[in-house]
Scaffold this motif. Structure first.
Motif, mmCIF file in Angstrom:
data_model
loop_
_atom_site.group_PDB
_atom_site.id
_atom_site.type_symbol
_atom_site.label_atom_id
_atom_site.label_comp_id
_atom_site.label_asym_id
_atom_site.label_seq_id
_atom_site.Cartn_x
_atom_site.Cartn_y
_atom_site.Cartn_z
ATOM 1 N N ALA A 99 0.787 -0.949 -0.021
ATOM 2 C CA ALA A 99 -0.015 0.049 0.602
ATOM 3 C C ALA A 99 0.514 1.049 -0.161
ATOM 4 O O ALA A 99 0.355 2.435 -0.421
ATOM 5 C CB ALA A 99 -1.209 0.174 1.304
ATOM 6 N N GLN A 100 2.513 1.647 0.318
ATOM 7 C CA GLN A 100 2.559 2.470 0.572
ATOM 8 C C GLN A 100 3.379 2.300 -0.598
ATOM 9 O O GLN A 100 3.959 3.735 -0.826
ATOM 10 C CB GLN A 100 4.081 2.845 1.805
ATOM 11 C CG GLN A 100 3.748 1.627 2.958
ATOM 12 C CD GLN A 100 4.872 2.107 4.449
ATOM 13 O OE1 GLN A 100 5.803 2.371 3.614
ATOM 14 N NE2 GLN A 100 4.264 0.995 4.739
ATOM 15 N N VAL A 101 4.009 1.688 -1.678
ATOM 16 C CA VAL A 101 4.067 1.694 -2.444
ATOM 17 C C VAL A 101 2.893 2.299 -3.805
ATOM 18 O O VAL A 101 3.421 2.894 -4.606
ATOM 19 C CB VAL A 101 5.002 0.428 -3.272
ATOM 20 C CG1 VAL A 101 5.486 0.630 -4.575
ATOM 21 C CG2 VAL A 101 5.311 -0.052 -3.086
ATOM 22 N N VAL A 102 1.449 2.046 -3.227
ATOM 23 C CA VAL A 102 0.280 2.738 -4.175
ATOM 24 C C VAL A 102 0.701 3.957 -3.421
ATOM 25 O O VAL A 102 0.696 4.657 -4.787
ATOM 26 C CB VAL A 102 -1.505 2.051 -4.429
ATOM 27 C CG1 VAL A 102 -1.706 2.562 -4.546
ATOM 28 C CG2 VAL A 102 -0.712 0.635 -4.744
ATOM 29 N N GLU A 103 0.580 4.476 -2.833
ATOM 30 C CA GLU A 103 -0.157 5.641 -2.340
ATOM 31 C C GLU A 103 2.275 6.352 -2.859
ATOM 32 O O GLU A 103 1.501 7.417 -3.296
ATOM 33 C CB GLU A 103 0.612 5.692 -1.084
ATOM 34 C CG GLU A 103 -0.289 5.026 -0.218
ATOM 35 C CD GLU A 103 -1.485 5.905 -0.510
ATOM 36 O OE1 GLU A 103 -1.997 6.691 -0.926
ATOM 37 O OE2 GLU A 103 -2.540 5.453 -0.654
ATOM 38 N N ARG A 104 3.151 6.194 -2.964
ATOM 39 C CA ARG A 104 3.944 6.759 -3.649
ATOM 40 C C ARG A 104 3.212 7.231 -5.444
ATOM 41 O O ARG A 104 3.357 8.178 -5.463
ATOM 42 C CB ARG A 104 5.042 5.974 -3.359
ATOM 43 C CG ARG A 104 6.249 6.288 -1.699
ATOM 44 C CD ARG A 104 7.259 5.695 -2.101
ATOM 45 N NE ARG A 104 8.491 6.173 -3.337
ATOM 46 C CZ ARG A 104 9.428 6.059 -4.080
ATOM 47 N NH1 ARG A 104 9.629 4.482 -3.553
ATOM 48 N NH2 ARG A 104 9.833 6.653 -4.826
ATOM 49 N N ALA A 105 3.388 5.743 -5.762
ATOM 50 C CA ALA A 105 2.444 6.027 -7.523
ATOM 51 C C ALA A 105 1.541 6.784 -7.112
ATOM 52 O O ALA A 105 1.332 8.115 -7.954
ATOM 53 C CB ALA A 105 2.121 4.582 -8.048
ATOM 54 N N ARG A 106 0.559 7.246 -6.451
ATOM 55 C CA ARG A 106 -0.453 8.013 -6.487
ATOM 56 C C ARG A 106 0.238 9.506 -6.669
ATOM 57 O O ARG A 106 -0.370 10.884 -7.322
ATOM 58 C CB ARG A 106 -1.399 7.850 -5.706
ATOM 59 C CG ARG A 106 -2.444 8.899 -5.677
ATOM 60 C CD ARG A 106 -3.502 7.907 -4.713
ATOM 61 N NE ARG A 106 -4.063 6.981 -5.315
ATOM 62 C CZ ARG A 106 -4.734 6.205 -5.417
ATOM 63 N NH1 ARG A 106 -5.319 7.845 -6.685
ATOM 64 N NH2 ARG A 106 -5.034 5.178 -6.064
ATOM 65 N N ALA A 156 12.049 8.064 -15.834
ATOM 66 C CA ALA A 156 10.498 8.579 -15.251
ATOM 67 C C ALA A 156 10.549 8.246 -14.116
ATOM 68 O O ALA A 156 11.654 8.747 -12.569
ATOM 69 C CB ALA A 156 9.847 6.896 -15.127
ATOM 70 N N PRO A 157 9.527 9.737 -13.308
ATOM 71 C CA PRO A 157 9.187 10.234 -12.085
ATOM 72 C C PRO A 157 9.332 9.123 -10.705
ATOM 73 O O PRO A 157 8.902 8.615 -10.854
ATOM 74 C CB PRO A 157 8.153 11.045 -12.492
ATOM 75 C CG PRO A 157 7.907 11.123 -13.176
ATOM 76 C CD PRO A 157 8.410 10.209 -14.269
ATOM 77 N N ASP A 158 10.653 10.003 -10.233
ATOM 78 C CA ASP A 158 10.385 8.909 -8.525
ATOM 79 C C ASP A 158 8.980 8.636 -8.094
ATOM 80 O O ASP A 158 8.059 9.165 -7.807
ATOM 81 C CB ASP A 158 11.401 9.412 -7.779
ATOM 82 C CG ASP A 158 11.475 8.531 -6.063
ATOM 83 O OD1 ASP A 158 11.708 7.325 -6.489
ATOM 84 O OD2 ASP A 158 11.112 9.017 -5.347
ATOM 85 N N GLY A 159 8.783 7.531 -8.562
ATOM 86 C CA GLY A 159 7.630 6.585 -8.262
ATOM 87 C C GLY A 159 6.521 6.239 -8.450
ATOM 88 O O GLY A 159 5.672 5.591 -8.422
ATOM 89 N N LEU A 160 7.105 6.623 -9.587
ATOM 90 C CA LEU A 160 5.454 7.031 -10.304
ATOM 91 C C LEU A 160 5.322 5.523 -10.726
ATOM 92 O O LEU A 160 3.864 5.190 -11.007
ATOM 93 C CB LEU A 160 5.699 7.787 -11.934
ATOM 94 C CG LEU A 160 4.040 7.829 -13.136
ATOM 95 C CD1 LEU A 160 3.737 8.445 -11.866
ATOM 96 C CD2 LEU A 160 5.508 8.267 -13.995
ATOM 97 N N VAL A 161 6.128 4.803 -10.955
ATOM 98 C CA VAL A 161 5.826 2.923 -11.683
ATOM 99 C C VAL A 161 6.915 2.533 -10.768
ATOM 100 O O VAL A 161 8.434 2.896 -10.211
ATOM 101 C CB VAL A 161 7.038 2.694 -12.861
ATOM 102 C CG1 VAL A 161 6.531 1.716 -13.306
ATOM 103 C CG2 VAL A 161 6.416 3.620 -13.790
ATOM 104 N N GLY A 162 6.205 1.361 -9.417
ATOM 105 C CA GLY A 162 6.458 1.098 -8.102
ATOM 106 C C GLY A 162 6.627 -0.329 -8.680
ATOM 107 O O GLY A 162 5.440 -0.729 -9.447
ATOM 108 N N LEU A 163 6.999 -0.917 -8.397
ATOM 109 C CA LEU A 163 7.987 -3.457 -8.881
ATOM 110 C C LEU A 163 7.547 -3.521 -7.040
ATOM 111 O O LEU A 163 8.260 -2.853 -6.735
ATOM 112 C CB LEU A 163 9.054 -2.821 -9.399
ATOM 113 C CG LEU A 163 9.535 -4.357 -9.382
ATOM 114 C CD1 LEU A 163 8.664 -4.677 -10.321
ATOM 115 C CD2 LEU A 163 10.604 -4.548 -10.551
ATOM 116 N N VAL A 164 6.618 -4.075 -7.483
ATOM 117 C CA VAL A 164 6.673 -5.380 -5.715
ATOM 118 C C VAL A 164 7.246 -6.524 -6.165
ATOM 119 O O VAL A 164 6.196 -7.096 -7.321
ATOM 120 C CB VAL A 164 4.908 -4.925 -5.719
ATOM 121 C CG1 VAL A 164 5.011 -3.803 -4.736
ATOM 122 C CG2 VAL A 164 4.018 -5.181 -6.063
#
Length: 500
Positions: A32-39, A188-196
């Motif tokens: 969820a934290q990765v998703v929030e960074r992407a948001r 790509a901007p920091d956090g825009l594409v997150g990999l899990v």
């Protein structure tokens, strides 16, 4: 939060079992934290002009093109395809799809004027259709085309102004890490594409996070579970699930060239392709076709794709091979005749002999449905109607093909087949079209990737209406003096909606 260090996903070369990739598993509670960074990154990205989005995609495309040979070798090592096949079916289609987004994405996302036409009489204002980014896309990736089936939806989402958090298949972690690194290199901007990274629990955590769209590629059963999770939160989805593609062979089809084409369409990627031909439905006597297919299959060279001249590589894992073998045995038990293959190849690697089955009834087809490996079933029919009925009998409807000299007749048959993509004298190759939408009917999923329709899966239409302040507005309160409006509406009805 960084991935945990005490758990790892390891991928192995399916031809040699040597380690290829290793990735630390992301704790489910960290997703969820990765998703929030992407948001947070998407809030800015969604407001960037098209020129900036286009520039990122173009840089990414050029980086992938620069490393094309390395990508082909990586896919060969981790997935087990011949490098030439990986280049043709994975790398080049990815580059083409990204080029389409760079060249045509801006026009597909441009504002459109919506004029009132005859409703001008009702003082309906002019509208402007805009395409608003949906937000953050949660993507569950796949392994069999680890660049093409993952990079293209990521690229479309970025073009649309969305952020992405994706979980690649645990069977292709090295390729996934390379893909992510190429995006970062492109800027790509920091956090825009997150990999899990992770297994099913990480995928569930992603789908239960506050995403705005789900993209899933995989099996019918897993896809339906993912859809249930997304639907519980009202999240829309694009899902590309399995296929069981038929090839309807008409009576006038040339034997030699048709056999060669269907053979490749069946065994490319060791048959681990969602649109590979699994059923050859022959109108007329099937025996010449069975003999021709059997001879061609025996001529295929199976082996480690690192060696020269290999046509068919290994299956992805021993588990996949064992499951596929069970399916073949179930089809034989249901009445299919085993003509060629039907066995695991002993020795190093997870190889399976390319298999040909012959059937005289629908039961073996039903047993074979969903098979993901190197198999082709041949069945004869007395007429076209019966062949078409059999082609449409499957619960899956991703792709199909019709083969014959008379293209007009073949085209007429193709229009009767229920499938997302239907080829006349062609199979598998059309799925690489950068412009044509790709997706299935029935249990094979819904939503589309590629082209305008694929790009617009990641945006929502918003219509902006405006007019000057004040002015004549006869519909407003009070209604006490409605005589003029009533008379006008009667005239309007007579002009545009005459009575029956």
């Amino acid at each position: 939060m960084p991935p945990a260090l005490d758990d790892a996903l390891i991928t192995r070369n399916p031809a040699t079992a040597e380690e290829v990739g290793r990735a630390a598993v992301t704790p489910p509670e960290a997703v969820a934290q990765v998703v929030e960074r992407a948001r947070a990154a998407q809030a800015r990205w969604g407001e960037t002009p098209w020129s900036e989005r286009r520039a990122l995609l173009d840089r990414w495309r050029r980086i992938l093109s620069r490393d094309a040979d390395a990508w082909a070798d990586q896919i060969r090592a981790e997935i087990g395809k011949p490098a030439g096949e990986a280049a043709a079916s994975d790398v080049i289609p990815t580059l083409d799809a990204l080029r389409w987004a760079v060249v045509r994405g801006g026009a597909a996302l441009a504002d459109e004027r919506i004029g009132p036409s005859w409703q001008r009489w009702l003082l309906t204002p002019t509208g402007r259709l805009r395409w608003k980014p949906l937000g953050v896309v949660g993507m569950i990736g796949t392994w069999n085309y680890p660049l093409f089936l993952n990079a293209v939806p990521i690229g479309q989402a970025l073009a649309a102004g969305c952020g992405v958090v994706w979980k690649p298949s645990e069977l292709a972690v090295a390729t996934a890490d390379l893909l992510q690194a190429s995006l970062l290199e492109a800027g790509a901007p920091d956090g825009l594409v997150g990999l899990v990274h992770g297994r099913g629990d990480v995928g569930r955590a992603l789908l239960e996070s506050p995403i705005d769209k789900m993209v899933f590629t995989g099996s019918v059963e897993t896809g339906r579970r993912a859809l249930e999770t997304a639907a519980a939160r009202g999240v829309p989805a694009v899902v590309e699930l399995s296929g069981f593609d038929p090839a309807v062979v008409l009576a006038d089809a040339p034997l030699e060239s048709t056999v060669r084409s269907i053979l490749w369409s069946s065994f490319v990627g060791c048959g681990q392709t969602c649109v590979s031909v699994k059923r050859a439905l022959v109108v007329g006597d099937p025996e010449p076709w069975v003999r021709a297919f059997a001879g061609a299959i025996r001529g295929l060279r199976v082996g480690d794709p690192a060696g020269p001249g290999v046509d068919v590589g290994p299956m992805i894992t021993e588990r996949a091979r064992s499951g596929f073998d069970r399916t073949i045995r179930e089809a034989v038990a249901a009445g299919a005749e085993l003509v060629v293959g039907g066995r695991s190849i002993e020795g190093e690697g997870w190889f399976y002999a390319p298999t040909l089955l012959r059937s005289n009834s629908p039961e073996p087809e039903q047993a074979l449905e969903g098979a993901f490996g190197p198999v082709l079933l041949v069945r004869g029919f007395s007429d076209v109607d019966s062949a078409v009925s059999a082609a449409n009998a499957s619960r899956m409807a991703l792709g199909a093909s019709v083969w014959g000299r008379d293209r007009r007749a073949a085209r007429a048959v193709a229009r009767r087949i229920v499938a997302g993509t239907v080829g006349v004298n062609e199979a598998v190759v059309p799925t690489a079209s950068a412009s044509a939408p790709f997706g299935g009917f029935k249990a094979s999923g819904f939503g589309r990737t590629h082209g305008v329709l694929g790009l617009r899966e990641f945006v929502a239409p918003q219509v902006l209406f405006e007019r000057r302040a004040g002015g004549f507005r006869p519909q407003l309160f009070p209604y006490s003096d409605g005589g003029m409006v009533d008379r006008f509406l009667r005239v309007y009805r007579r002009l545009f909606h005459p009575r029956a």
